[in-house]
Motif scaffolding. Structure first.
Motif, PDB file in Angstrom:
ATOM      1  N   LYS A 165       0.736  -1.225  -0.222  1.00  0.00           N
ATOM      2  CA  LYS A 165       0.015  -0.133  -0.310  1.00  0.00           C
ATOM      3  C   LYS A 165       0.850   1.267  -0.112  1.00  0.00           C
ATOM      4  CE  LYS A 165      -4.254  -2.336   1.863  1.00  0.00           C
ATOM      5  NZ  LYS A 165      -5.051  -1.764   3.103  1.00  0.00           N
TER       6      LYS A 165
ATOM      7  N   ARG B  19       0.732  -3.163 -16.735  1.00  0.00           N
ATOM      8  CA  ARG B  19       0.852  -2.374 -15.520  1.00  0.00           C
ATOM      9  C   ARG B  19       2.110  -1.697 -15.924  1.00  0.00           C
ATOM     10  NH1 ARG B  19      -0.935   1.236 -13.369  1.00  0.00           N
ATOM     11  NH2 ARG B  19      -0.325   1.493 -11.156  1.00  0.00           N
TER      12      ARG B  19
ATOM     13  N   GLU C 221       1.788   1.498 -18.572  1.00  0.00           N
ATOM     14  CA  GLU C 221       0.570   2.554 -17.512  1.00  0.00           C
ATOM     15  C   GLU C 221       1.616   2.850 -16.663  1.00  0.00           C
ATOM     16  OE1 GLU C 221      -3.663  -0.041 -17.531  1.00  0.00           O
ATOM     17  OE2 GLU C 221      -2.121  -0.390 -15.588  1.00  0.00           O
ATOM     18  N   VAL C 222       2.474   2.614 -16.129  1.00  0.00           N
ATOM     19  CA  VAL C 222       3.449   3.364 -15.107  1.00  0.00           C
ATOM     20  C   VAL C 222       4.488   4.301 -15.738  1.00  0.00           C
ATOM     21  CG1 VAL C 222       2.736   1.716 -12.890  1.00  0.00           C
ATOM     22  CG2 VAL C 222       4.835   1.784 -14.269  1.00  0.00           C
TER      23      VAL C 222
ATOM     24  N   GLN D  73       3.189   7.156 -17.136  1.00  0.00           N
ATOM     25  CA  GLN D  73       2.597   7.713 -15.952  1.00  0.00           C
ATOM     26  C   GLN D  73       3.965   8.776 -15.467  1.00  0.00           C
ATOM     27  OE1 GLN D  73       0.620   6.100 -12.560  1.00  0.00           O
ATOM     28  NE2 GLN D  73       0.758   7.944 -11.715  1.00  0.00           N
TER      29      GLN D  73
ATOM     30  N   LEU E 193       4.970   3.380  -8.503  1.00  0.00           N
ATOM     31  CA  LEU E 193       4.219   3.208  -7.832  1.00  0.00           C
ATOM     32  C   LEU E 193       3.089   1.583  -9.009  1.00  0.00           C
ATOM     33  CD1 LEU E 193       3.664   6.203 -10.411  1.00  0.00           C
ATOM     34  CD2 LEU E 193       2.658   6.583  -8.243  1.00  0.00           C
TER      35      LEU E 193
ATOM     36  N   ASN F  37       1.544  -1.249  -8.020  1.00  0.00           N
ATOM     37  CA  ASN F  37       0.746  -1.743  -7.261  1.00  0.00           C
ATOM     38  C   ASN F  37       0.310  -0.951  -6.399  1.00  0.00           C
ATOM     39  OD1 ASN F  37       1.009  -4.852  -6.917  1.00  0.00           O
ATOM     40  ND2 ASN F  37       2.724  -3.755  -6.202  1.00  0.00           N
ATOM     41  N   THR F  38      -0.547  -0.122  -7.665  1.00  0.00           N
ATOM     42  CA  THR F  38      -1.157   1.268  -7.363  1.00  0.00           C
ATOM     43  C   THR F  38      -1.287   1.734  -5.450  1.00  0.00           C
ATOM     44  OG1 THR F  38      -2.581   0.624  -8.909  1.00  0.00           O
ATOM     45  CG2 THR F  38      -3.335   1.957  -7.175  1.00  0.00           C
TER      46      THR F  38
ATOM     47  N   GLU G 224      -1.437   3.944  -1.782  1.00  0.00           N
ATOM     48  CA  GLU G 224      -1.828   4.857  -1.500  1.00  0.00           C
ATOM     49  C   GLU G 224      -1.091   6.039  -0.884  1.00  0.00           C
ATOM     50  OE1 GLU G 224      -4.670   2.916   1.945  1.00  0.00           O
ATOM     51  OE2 GLU G 224      -5.400   2.137   1.263  1.00  0.00           O
TER      52      GLU G 224
ATOM     53  N   ILE H  44       1.022  13.298  -9.260  1.00  0.00           N
ATOM     54  CA  ILE H  44       0.809  11.851  -8.675  1.00  0.00           C
ATOM     55  C   ILE H  44      -0.015  12.081  -7.640  1.00  0.00           C
ATOM     56  CG2 ILE H  44       1.169   9.901  -7.858  1.00  0.00           C
ATOM     57  CD1 ILE H  44       4.149   9.809  -9.060  1.00  0.00           C
TER      58      ILE H  44
ATOM     59  N   THR I  17      -3.085   9.829  -4.983  1.00  0.00           N
ATOM     60  CA  THR I  17      -2.330   8.839  -3.546  1.00  0.00           C
ATOM     61  C   THR I  17      -1.334  10.462  -2.860  1.00  0.00           C
ATOM     62  OG1 THR I  17      -1.564   7.777  -6.537  1.00  0.00           O
ATOM     63  CG2 THR I  17       0.343   7.514  -3.953  1.00  0.00           C
TER      64      THR I  17
END
Length: 244
Positions: free
Chosen positions: A84, A122, A125-126, A129, A157, A159-160, A162, A188, A193
């Protein structure tokens, strides 16, 4: 914890090899909030981050991070807490024997990802980003310092998370590259986040304003928002625990 509250520290004590670096310190962090932690070398900035991801223990007080009670967390639960959290280091800490993509793939596989198509999606994606869509095939030594830090942020980033915990992420970068990395971190944050970042660079704090706490005399102190503070010349007497 209350809805939207990701970190709640109350009167904690943190030690490094029996030396108290933070005492009676309190802090809150909400979803989508950016906090700078400033202070002299040895003041406890990095120790604060290490305590949040359970690298060093919290001896006293109460500490909740991303839904976990750090005073009661079991060793087997720590990897789930860290999923997280996204952690960014000053010296990048990329694996030098493999490409950027393979660095990211290693992390995903280590955290339980198995489907090759999902892993590839994934990673793309990052990389997009962080503005590195065409550099994933390069080895770390073929990348500039700023590019390596972007890959390190992409890794954080995956594992997405918090919360992003960034320990002096611009410390090894030139001013122009530092500004680019700061813009990326704030972008970000604006997407939801939360970020806690340690820094010595007060020009960055002035250029990219956000909430600031100072580690000093084993405590955490909240700095009032304002324009172009010279942080070294202000006397901070109000402990953050009396404010939040």
């Amino acid at each position: 914890m209350e809805s939207g509250l990701l970190v709640k520290l109350e009167n904690i004590e943190v030690c490094q090899e029996e030396n108290v670096v933070l005492s009676d310190a309190s802090l809150t962090l909400n979803k989508g909030e950016f906090i700078y932690a400033i202070g002299k070398v040895g003041s406890g900035k990095s120790s604060l981050l290490k305590a949040l991801y359970c690298e060093i223990p919290i001896r006293k007080g109460s500490a909740y991070v991303a839904g976990y009670d750090l005073q009661k967390i079991k060793k087997r639960e720590i990897p789930y807490l860290r999923r997280k959290l996204g952690i960014v280091f000053q010296d990048f800490q990329l694996l030098i024997d493999r490409s950027a993509i393979k660095n990211l793939e290693f992390v995903l596989k280590a955290t339980g990802w198995k489907n090759r198509n999902e892993i590839s999606r994934r990673i793309n994606e990052v990389l997009e980003q962080v503005g590195m869509p065409n550099k994933g095939y390069k080895m770390p030594h073929e990348l500039s310092g700023g590019e390596q830090q972007r890959i390190a942020i992409a890794r954080a980033l995956l594992n997405t998370p918090e919360i992003i915990l960034a320990d002096e992420p611009t410390g090894n970068l030139d001013p122009k590259t530092s500004r680019q990395i700061m813009q990326l971190l704030h972008d970000i944050c604006h997407m939801g986040t939360a970020v806690i970042m340690t820094t010595h660079n007060y020009n960055i704090v002035n250029t990219f304003p956000a909430r600031v706490v100072k580690c000093e005399n084993n405590g955490l102190y909240n700095l009032e928002p304002g324009n172009q503070f010279n942080y070294e010349e202000i006397d901070y007497k109000q402990n953050i625990s009396t404010i939040i």
